[in-house]
Design an enzyme around this catalytic site. Structure first.
Site, PDB file in Angstrom:
ATOM      1  N   TYR A  33       0.835  -1.184   0.000  1.00 35.79           N
ATOM      2  CA  TYR A  33       0.000   0.000   0.000  1.00 35.79           C
ATOM      3  C   TYR A  33       0.874   1.239   0.000  1.00 35.79           C
ATOM      4  O   TYR A  33       2.092   1.168   0.192  1.00 35.79           O
ATOM      5  CB  TYR A  33      -0.950   0.010   1.206  1.00 35.79           C
ATOM      6  CG  TYR A  33      -0.285   0.287   2.537  1.00 35.79           C
ATOM      7  CD1 TYR A  33       0.496  -0.681   3.156  1.00 35.79           C
ATOM      8  CD2 TYR A  33      -0.439   1.511   3.176  1.00 35.79           C
ATOM      9  CE1 TYR A  33       1.103  -0.419   4.379  1.00 35.79           C
ATOM     10  CE2 TYR A  33       0.157   1.778   4.401  1.00 35.79           C
ATOM     11  CZ  TYR A  33       0.933   0.797   4.998  1.00 35.79           C
ATOM     12  OH  TYR A  33       1.535   1.060   6.198  1.00 35.79           O
ATOM     13  N   LYS A 149       6.586  -1.900   1.910  1.00 31.77           N
ATOM     14  CA  LYS A 149       5.370  -1.354   2.515  1.00 31.77           C
ATOM     15  C   LYS A 149       4.208  -2.326   2.302  1.00 31.77           C
ATOM     16  O   LYS A 149       3.273  -2.071   1.541  1.00 31.77           O
ATOM     17  CB  LYS A 149       5.066   0.034   1.941  1.00 31.77           C
ATOM     18  CG  LYS A 149       4.184   0.875   2.865  1.00 31.77           C
ATOM     19  CD  LYS A 149       4.267   2.338   2.480  1.00 31.77           C
ATOM     20  CE  LYS A 149       3.227   3.181   3.185  1.00 31.77           C
ATOM     21  NZ  LYS A 149       3.288   3.123   4.642  1.00 31.77           N
ATOM     22  N   GLU A 182      11.932   1.878  14.697  1.00 30.02           N
ATOM     23  CA  GLU A 182      10.960   2.880  14.224  1.00 30.02           C
ATOM     24  C   GLU A 182       9.667   2.683  15.009  1.00 30.02           C
ATOM     25  O   GLU A 182       9.581   1.793  15.845  1.00 30.02           O
ATOM     26  CB  GLU A 182      10.706   2.727  12.725  1.00 30.02           C
ATOM     27  CG  GLU A 182      10.092   1.392  12.342  1.00 30.02           C
ATOM     28  CD  GLU A 182       9.826   1.246  10.850  1.00 30.02           C
ATOM     29  OE1 GLU A 182       9.598   2.261  10.171  1.00 30.02           O
ATOM     30  OE2 GLU A 182       9.837   0.096  10.373  1.00 30.02           O
ATOM     31  N   LEU A 207      10.935   0.961   7.604  1.00 28.34           N
ATOM     32  CA  LEU A 207      10.265   1.429   6.390  1.00 28.34           C
ATOM     33  C   LEU A 207      10.852   2.817   6.134  1.00 28.34           C
ATOM     34  O   LEU A 207      10.809   3.677   7.020  1.00 28.34           O
ATOM     35  CB  LEU A 207       8.755   1.514   6.650  1.00 28.34           C
ATOM     36  CG  LEU A 207       7.766   1.735   5.512  1.00 28.34           C
ATOM     37  CD1 LEU A 207       7.556   3.186   5.212  1.00 28.34           C
ATOM     38  CD2 LEU A 207       8.117   0.981   4.254  1.00 28.34           C
TER      39      LEU A 207
HETATM   40  N1  PMP Z   1       7.381   3.372   9.464  1.00 27.18           N
HETATM   41  C1  PMP Z   1       6.276   2.633   9.325  1.00 27.18           C
HETATM   42  C2  PMP Z   1       6.248   1.244   9.868  1.00 27.18           C
HETATM   43  C3  PMP Z   1       5.148   3.173   8.672  1.00 27.18           C
HETATM   44  O1  PMP Z   1       4.034   2.439   8.504  1.00 27.18           O
HETATM   45  C4  PMP Z   1       5.193   4.502   8.192  1.00 27.18           C
HETATM   46  C5  PMP Z   1       4.001   5.121   7.536  1.00 27.18           C
HETATM   47  N2  PMP Z   1       3.848   4.644   6.225  1.00 27.18           N
HETATM   48  C6  PMP Z   1       6.381   5.237   8.364  1.00 27.18           C
HETATM   49  C7  PMP Z   1       7.461   4.637   9.006  1.00 27.18           C
HETATM   50  C8  PMP Z   1       6.516   6.659   7.882  1.00 27.18           C
HETATM   51  O2  PMP Z   1       6.533   6.721   6.484  1.00 27.18           O
HETATM   52  P1  PMP Z   1       5.996   8.032   5.712  1.00 27.18           P
HETATM   53  O3  PMP Z   1       6.828   9.168   6.198  1.00 27.18           O
HETATM   54  O4  PMP Z   1       6.246   7.729   4.287  1.00 27.18           O
HETATM   55  O5  PMP Z   1       4.560   8.190   6.069  1.00 27.18           O
END
Ligand code: PMP
Length: 287
Positions: A33, A149, A182, A207
């Site tokens: 996604y 993702k 994270e 991610l």
């Molecule tokens: N880590 C994880 C596990 C996430 O699900 C997300 C959100 N997609 C992020 C980090 C932050 O990514 P982004 O800045 O692209 O929203």
């Protein structure tokens, strides 16, 4: 207005939108996604999100379901039909519909595509950032490819729920060596007492957030000291500031980790500064 979703080539009423019971996303979490943000009716940072989308699909060997230009048209249409001024577009691509079997379908099937949009007001997000949030820490029990993702988010679901039940807003994952990787849906950052901004390295263990990459760029442009390196829970507890990043939270200060107040328990100047820079950088890409 009633909500509209895009499902496999058709725009349908949100409440009637459905996918096949043998969609591999539904049965096997075999899909990916992406969450795009809408600022003042326009998508922001599209190329960064498309790059990550492309990479996620390639890693799982799922074909890009349509031309990128067509995808862009669909997303704009969903934004328009749902009258979204500020909010998000959710895009999901699964390997498609096939009799349940772990291995890929013997005969190739069309990937399944769903696009939805949701309004999300800016004011509550700004208010939360102004106050700062609390996070808890939980063991990182995820698989070794969280750089993809994927829609397989069970550990993230359980971590977020644990945070809410503890009266916190987010859970930060701690790996078996004591390093914070994270958050359940955000990237984690600290500012050390020595004035170094630290976030875990881009690897298979996190991610790679779009917001993370924007913050790295704006901080570098500002001449701030940056390090993409692992940091422990212990180091985070002693940090001058802490914050998290994601599409919808931008940069949001963290004022408490488990039972430990960070700094003086109020949002720090560096996090607040980075939030403003990050929001401005994204807004400048409206397309
Ligand atoms: N880590 C994880 C596990 C996430 O699900 C997300 C959100 N997609 C992020 C980090 C932050 O990514 P982004 O800045 O692209 O929203």
């Amino acid at each position: 207005v009633s909500r509209i979703a895009y499902v496999n080539g058709r725009y349908v009423a949100h409440r009637d939108a459905s996918v096949h019971i043998e969609d591999r996303g539904y049965q096997l979490a075999d899909g990916i996604y992406e969450v795009f943000e809408v600022v003042d009716r326009r998508l922001v940072d599209v190329s960064r999100h498309v790059a990550r989308l492309t990479r996620s699909l390639r890693e799982l060997r799922i074909a890009m379901p349509m031309e990128l230009s067509a995808l862009h048209v669909v997303m704009r249409e969903v934004i328009h039909r749902n009258r979204i001024r500020d909010g998000i577009v959710y895009l999901q691509v699964t390997r498609g519909v096939a009799p349940r079997e772990h291995a890929f379908p013997a005969r190739p099937v069309q990937p399944a595509v769903v696009v939805t949009a949701r309004r999300m007001e800016r004011a509550p997000r700004d208010a939360r950032a102004g106050q700062g949030i609390r996070v808890i820490t939980v063991p990182d029990s995820r698989w070794a490819r969280v750089d993809i993702k994927s829609i397989g988010l069970l550990p993230n679901v359980l971590a977020k729920q644990a945070a809410y039940e503890a009266g916190a807003t987010e859970a930060w994952f701690v790996d078996s060596d004591g390093f914070i990787t994270e958050g359940s849906s955000t990237n984690a950052w600290i500012l050390t007492g020595e004035g170094e901004i630290v976030t875990a390295p881009g690897s298979h263990g996190i991610l790679s957030g779009v917001t993370r990459s924007i913050v790295l760029e704006v901080a570098a442009r500002r001449g701030l000291r940056l390090a993409e390196r692992s940091f422990t829970r212990t180091e985070a507890m002693a940090a001058a500031e802490a914050f998290l990043t994601s599409r919808t939270t931008a940069v949001t200060p963290v004022v408490q980790i488990d039972d430990q107040l960070i700094g003086d328990g109020k949002p720090g100047p560096v996090a607040s500064d980075l939030r403003a820079l990050c929001l401005a950088a994204s807004a400048a890409t409206r397309a």
